[in-house]
Design a protein around this motif. Structure first.
Motif, PDB file in Angstrom:
ATOM      1  N   ILE A  17       0.769  -1.075   0.152  1.00 49.97           N
ATOM      2  CA  ILE A  17      -0.086  -0.007  -0.089  1.00 49.97           C
ATOM      3  C   ILE A  17       0.762   1.221  -0.067  1.00 49.97           C
ATOM      4  N   GLY A  18       0.645   2.272  -1.232  1.00 48.86           N
ATOM      5  CA  GLY A  18       1.499   3.277  -1.149  1.00 48.86           C
ATOM      6  C   GLY A  18       0.659   4.289  -0.057  1.00 48.86           C
ATOM      7  N   HIS A  19       1.648   4.619   0.785  1.00 42.45           N
ATOM      8  CA  HIS A  19       0.980   5.588   1.940  1.00 42.45           C
ATOM      9  C   HIS A  19       0.605   6.893   1.415  1.00 42.45           C
ATOM     10  N   PHE A  20       1.104   7.304   0.430  1.00 41.70           N
ATOM     11  CA  PHE A  20       0.628   8.714  -0.171  1.00 41.70           C
ATOM     12  C   PHE A  20      -0.772   8.701  -0.495  1.00 41.70           C
ATOM     13  N   MET A  21      -1.569   7.676  -0.721  1.00 40.56           N
ATOM     14  CA  MET A  21      -2.912   7.585  -1.040  1.00 40.56           C
ATOM     15  C   MET A  21      -3.841   7.942   0.413  1.00 40.56           C
ATOM     16  N   LEU A  22      -3.150   7.716   1.337  1.00 38.65           N
ATOM     17  CA  LEU A  22      -3.620   7.908   2.764  1.00 38.65           C
ATOM     18  C   LEU A  22      -3.272   9.268   3.364  1.00 38.65           C
ATOM     19  N   ARG A  23      -3.702  10.324   2.527  1.00 41.51           N
ATOM     20  CA  ARG A  23      -2.966  11.531   2.742  1.00 41.51           C
ATOM     21  C   ARG A  23      -3.232  12.241   3.820  1.00 41.51           C
ATOM     22  N   ARG A  24      -4.497  11.997   4.681  1.00 40.16           N
ATOM     23  CA  ARG A  24      -4.851  12.657   6.086  1.00 40.16           C
ATOM     24  C   ARG A  24      -4.112  11.659   7.235  1.00 40.16           C
ATOM     25  N   TRP A  25      -3.735  10.560   6.866  1.00 42.30           N
ATOM     26  CA  TRP A  25      -2.840   9.925   8.063  1.00 42.30           C
ATOM     27  C   TRP A  25      -1.563  10.111   8.092  1.00 42.30           C
ATOM     28  N   GLU A 247       2.473  -1.897  -5.877  1.00 48.58           N
ATOM     29  CA  GLU A 247       2.337  -1.161  -5.021  1.00 48.58           C
ATOM     30  C   GLU A 247       0.831  -0.344  -5.409  1.00 48.58           C
ATOM     31  N   ALA A 248      -0.181  -0.296  -4.550  1.00 49.57           N
ATOM     32  CA  ALA A 248      -1.385   0.381  -4.949  1.00 49.57           C
ATOM     33  C   ALA A 248      -1.094   1.903  -4.718  1.00 49.57           C
ATOM     34  N   GLU A 249      -1.242   2.584  -5.758  1.00 47.11           N
ATOM     35  CA  GLU A 249      -1.062   3.955  -5.832  1.00 47.11           C
ATOM     36  C   GLU A 249      -2.170   4.673  -6.137  1.00 47.11           C
ATOM     37  N   TYR A 260     -10.953   5.762   4.129  1.00 49.09           N
ATOM     38  CA  TYR A 260      -9.527   4.969   3.651  1.00 49.09           C
ATOM     39  C   TYR A 260      -9.783   3.515   3.872  1.00 49.09           C
ATOM     40  N   GLU A 261     -10.340   2.997   4.936  1.00 47.41           N
ATOM     41  CA  GLU A 261     -10.338   1.665   5.342  1.00 47.41           C
ATOM     42  C   GLU A 261     -11.260   0.843   4.167  1.00 47.41           C
ATOM     43  N   ARG A 262     -12.323   1.622   3.753  1.00 47.22           N
ATOM     44  CA  ARG A 262     -13.293   0.912   2.680  1.00 47.22           C
ATOM     45  C   ARG A 262     -12.418   0.658   1.392  1.00 47.22           C
ATOM     46  N   VAL A 263     -11.599   1.742   1.292  1.00 46.78           N
ATOM     47  CA  VAL A 263     -10.864   1.776  -0.055  1.00 46.78           C
ATOM     48  C   VAL A 263      -9.595   0.585   0.084  1.00 46.78           C
ATOM     49  N   LEU A 264      -9.156   0.618   1.268  1.00 47.61           N
ATOM     50  CA  LEU A 264      -8.162  -0.375   1.471  1.00 47.61           C
ATOM     51  C   LEU A 264      -8.733  -1.681   1.257  1.00 47.61           C
ATOM     52  N   ARG A 265      -9.899  -2.104   1.816  1.00 44.84           N
ATOM     53  CA  ARG A 265     -10.487  -3.386   1.559  1.00 44.84           C
ATOM     54  C   ARG A 265     -10.901  -3.603   0.236  1.00 44.84           C
ATOM     55  N   HIS A 266     -11.376  -2.652  -0.525  1.00 41.54           N
ATOM     56  CA  HIS A 266     -11.753  -2.859  -1.777  1.00 41.54           C
ATOM     57  C   HIS A 266     -10.514  -3.146  -2.828  1.00 41.54           C
ATOM     58  N   THR A 267      -9.247  -2.534  -2.497  1.00 38.54           N
ATOM     59  CA  THR A 267      -8.125  -2.688  -3.246  1.00 38.54           C
ATOM     60  C   THR A 267      -7.844  -3.999  -2.895  1.00 38.54           C
TER      61      THR A 267
END
Length: 296
Positions: A17-25, A247-249, A260-267
């Motif tokens: 998981i590319g953490h830049f997609m989780l910008r608010r964390w 890497e998921a980006e 984010y959690e919903r997106v991560l599960r979908h990914t």
């Protein structure tokens, strides 16, 4: 993770998981939540690393269960001698840091060419990359040329797979590049290029889908929600011998809206589906992709 150990993982276990997609964390949020959700790997962006602090980040990552796949972006060489020297030193420090956290690949970006011809700028970038390549190889790190969509000339003049391949080959046998599907998924003969370069030249893969219409580089689609032939792409990679991380980006407003959690599960679910047999995949699982069927 050593290349030999990474090669023992199944394709679906090689999702990072590319953490830049989780910008608010924060990075601390990233690590805690990815571990909680059962992910195996994280990929890192220099902007979030710098905000968190490199030493603090190294301690956090070494204490976590997550494997560091990719780290980017460093270099920004440009064409002026002073900037090139500064970029080389920046990448050297990054090589040392990535080695400390047992990362797999480090991305190097060219920066803009500031009015120079493409050939002059490419020569300066190639020379800097060639100097750094043996140092990264000695540290067990794949040094990967970053390709950026032509829309962002301020970031890079390396805009096509052919650009990156030319620079990588001239730099030496260990040279290679990042296949980012947002930046390169539009190219002609994509599947043929992937199959040719998968084993040696493709050092890292950043995966997302692409919306039918966009004018922004921060508008990537969730896996399976765009127009890319993702099954054929991952099949070409695997059949061609790619054994690195995916890497998921996925950087977009949709990620922020969905949460984010919903997106991560979908990914994770959508990524796993890319490796299941399908009649639309163009043949039985594991067979070589047909030539001449690249999009575009």
């Amino acid at each position: 993770m050593a290349a030999r150990a990474l090669a023992t993982l199944s394709p679906t276990e090689r999702l990072s998981i590319g953490h830049f997609m989780l910008r608010r964390w924060s990075l601390e949020d990233d690590v805690r939540n990815l571990e909680r959700l059962g992910f195996r790997s994280i990929s890192l962006a220099s902007s979030k690393l710098d905000a968190f602090g490199l030493e603090r980040a190294a301690r956090l990552l070494r204490a976590s269960t997550l494997k560091v796949a990719h780290v980017g972006s460093y270099g920004w060489f440009g064409v002026e001698p002073r900037r090139i020297r500064r970029g080389v030193e920046q990448v050297r420090r990054a090589i040392d840091w990535v080695h400390r956290v047992d990362g797999d690949a480090l991305f190097v970006i060219s920066g803009g060419r500031n009015g120079a011809t493409w050939d002059r700028a490419a020569r300066a970038y190639r020379d800097a990359y060639a100097r750094l390549l043996p140092e990264a190889t000695a540290a067990g790190i794949r040094l990967a040329i970053e390709i950026v969509h032509p829309l962002r000339q301020d970031l890079s003049f390396v805009n096509t797979l052919a650009d990156a391949d030319e620079i990588a080959r001239r730099a030496g046998r260990r040279g290679g590049y990042v296949l980012d599907l947002f930046h390169s998924g539009w190219e002609r003969r994509l599947l043929d290029t992937i199959t040719r370069d998968a084993a040696r030249r493709i050092h890292a893969v950043q995966i997302c889908d692409v919306t039918r219409v966009t004018l922004r580089t921060m508008d990537r689609a969730l896996l399976g929600k765009g127009v890319l032939p993702l099954r054929q792409i991952v099949r070409a990679l695997e059949c061609g011998g790619y054994r690195g991380w995916y890497e998921a980006e996925i950087i977009s407003d949709d990620v922020e809206t969905m949460g984010y959690e919903r997106v991560l599960r979908h990914t994770r679910a959508a990524f796993a589906k890319l490796f299941t047999p399908s009649a639309s995949a163009g043949g039985p699982r594991g067979s070589a992709p047909r030539r001449g069927r690249s999009p575009g």
